[in-house]
Design a protein around this motif. Sequence first.
Motif, PDB file in Angstrom:
ATOM      1  N   UNK A 205       0.881  -1.049   0.146  1.00 42.45           N
ATOM      2  CA  UNK A 205      -0.092   0.107   0.236  1.00 42.45           C
ATOM      3  C   UNK A 205       0.721   1.289   0.116  1.00 42.45           C
ATOM      4  N   UNK A 206       1.981   1.200  -0.331  1.00 45.65           N
ATOM      5  CA  UNK A 206       3.263   2.312  -0.112  1.00 45.65           C
ATOM      6  C   UNK A 206       2.717   3.271   0.925  1.00 45.65           C
ATOM      7  N   UNK A 207       2.679   2.767   2.126  1.00 43.38           N
ATOM      8  CA  UNK A 207       2.880   3.715   3.395  1.00 43.38           C
ATOM      9  C   UNK A 207       3.813   2.967   4.383  1.00 43.38           C
ATOM     10  N   UNK A 208       4.318   4.097   5.065  1.00 41.65           N
ATOM     11  CA  UNK A 208       5.070   3.549   6.283  1.00 41.65           C
ATOM     12  C   UNK A 208       4.379   2.982   7.446  1.00 41.65           C
TER      13      UNK A 208
ATOM     14  N   UNK B 136       7.157  -0.986  13.670  1.00 37.37           N
ATOM     15  CA  UNK B 136       7.380  -2.643  13.875  1.00 37.37           C
ATOM     16  C   UNK B 136       6.094  -3.149  14.325  1.00 37.37           C
ATOM     17  N   UNK B 137       5.490  -2.534  15.185  1.00 34.02           N
ATOM     18  CA  UNK B 137       4.171  -3.005  15.912  1.00 34.02           C
ATOM     19  C   UNK B 137       3.251  -3.374  14.531  1.00 34.02           C
ATOM     20  N   UNK B 138       3.174  -2.444  13.758  1.00 33.94           N
ATOM     21  CA  UNK B 138       2.093  -3.062  12.757  1.00 33.94           C
ATOM     22  C   UNK B 138       2.644  -4.037  11.915  1.00 33.94           C
ATOM     23  N   UNK B 139       4.029  -4.067  11.559  1.00 30.99           N
ATOM     24  CA  UNK B 139       4.505  -5.264  10.785  1.00 30.99           C
ATOM     25  C   UNK B 139       4.456  -6.452  11.286  1.00 30.99           C
TER      26      UNK B 139
ATOM     27  N   UNK C  16       8.713   4.805  11.955  1.00 29.10           N
ATOM     28  CA  UNK C  16       8.287   3.853  10.929  1.00 29.10           C
ATOM     29  C   UNK C  16       8.906   3.574   9.862  1.00 29.10           C
ATOM     30  N   UNK C  17       8.862   2.532   8.932  1.00 31.73           N
ATOM     31  CA  UNK C  17       9.701   1.943   7.990  1.00 31.73           C
ATOM     32  C   UNK C  17       8.941   2.125   6.796  1.00 31.73           C
ATOM     33  N   UNK C  18       9.859   2.533   5.630  1.00 33.66           N
ATOM     34  CA  UNK C  18       9.248   2.562   4.323  1.00 33.66           C
ATOM     35  C   UNK C  18      10.340   1.871   3.238  1.00 33.66           C
ATOM     36  N   UNK C  19       9.984   1.726   2.033  1.00 36.20           N
ATOM     37  CA  UNK C  19      10.963   1.377   1.084  1.00 36.20           C
ATOM     38  C   UNK C  19      11.752   2.654   0.573  1.00 36.20           C
TER      39      UNK C  19
ATOM     40  N   UNK D  46      14.432   0.035  -3.139  1.00 35.74           N
ATOM     41  CA  UNK D  46      13.637  -0.886  -2.462  1.00 35.74           C
ATOM     42  C   UNK D  46      12.185  -0.942  -3.412  1.00 35.74           C
ATOM     43  N   UNK D  47      11.938   0.154  -3.700  1.00 38.91           N
ATOM     44  CA  UNK D  47      10.599   0.204  -4.831  1.00 38.91           C
ATOM     45  C   UNK D  47      10.911  -0.409  -5.957  1.00 38.91           C
ATOM     46  N   UNK D  48      12.101  -0.099  -6.708  1.00 37.78           N
ATOM     47  CA  UNK D  48      12.636  -0.857  -7.885  1.00 37.78           C
ATOM     48  C   UNK D  48      12.684  -2.587  -7.499  1.00 37.78           C
ATOM     49  N   UNK D  49      13.400  -2.703  -6.565  1.00 41.59           N
ATOM     50  CA  UNK D  49      13.610  -4.161  -6.567  1.00 41.59           C
ATOM     51  C   UNK D  49      12.329  -4.905  -6.209  1.00 41.59           C
TER      52      UNK D  49
END
Length: 210
Positions: free
Chosen positions: A96-99, A102-105, A141-144, A148-151
């Motif tokens: 969904x291209x959103x940050x 860790x808890x959500x992951x 939060x974490x995002x690509x 990362x998007x290309x991969x």
Amino acid sequence: MARKRDTSGKSETGSKREASGKREMTGKQAAAEQAGFDRRWHLAETPAEVDMTELEFAVMRTFESFGRWQSECLAGCIDFAASGPENALLHVIRMNDRPKSVKELARLMNRDDIPNIQYSLRKLIAAGLVERSGTARTGVSYSVTPLGHEVTETFAEIRRALLIAAIESVPGFADRLADATRTLNLLTGIYEEVSRVAATHRRPRDGWAT
């Protein structure tokens, strides 16, 4: 008074369950046994236990194959050694291209091993695939990254060309996938509940309580 353990090798309840299992054996299982193919063992004495352990073995084998597929597919996108769970984590971060925190992951992947997730995140960050934003006060939060998007885009293309094409070549497989998804989601809930029950009523390991 302390309860004595049954040293005969099999409890009365276990014997009754085995006898009942033999009476209730399905035609398919009976035919398999007549052919010298016995699926019964200590976790599979009754027909229900046989069916459940066969499913559990199938799930375990599928999980291992899924992990190998993820690793090989990712290797076709980037020179980066990642385990199956690490590859899955990368795609869930991208989802969904959103940050995501860790808890959500952890929630999305039904995991509770936060230290392992954090280790994988550091590994993905070091590879330039994921970036961290925010602070402990405002929330991390974490995002690509662009890489990362290309991969993950390349991964999706390879997945589409190989895995999805293979699935679509099997007639009626889409309906079977939907049924399998519902079954696995139901089993996830059952395993979670019985895990809580087992943890709640766990007994000491050093013998029967008096």
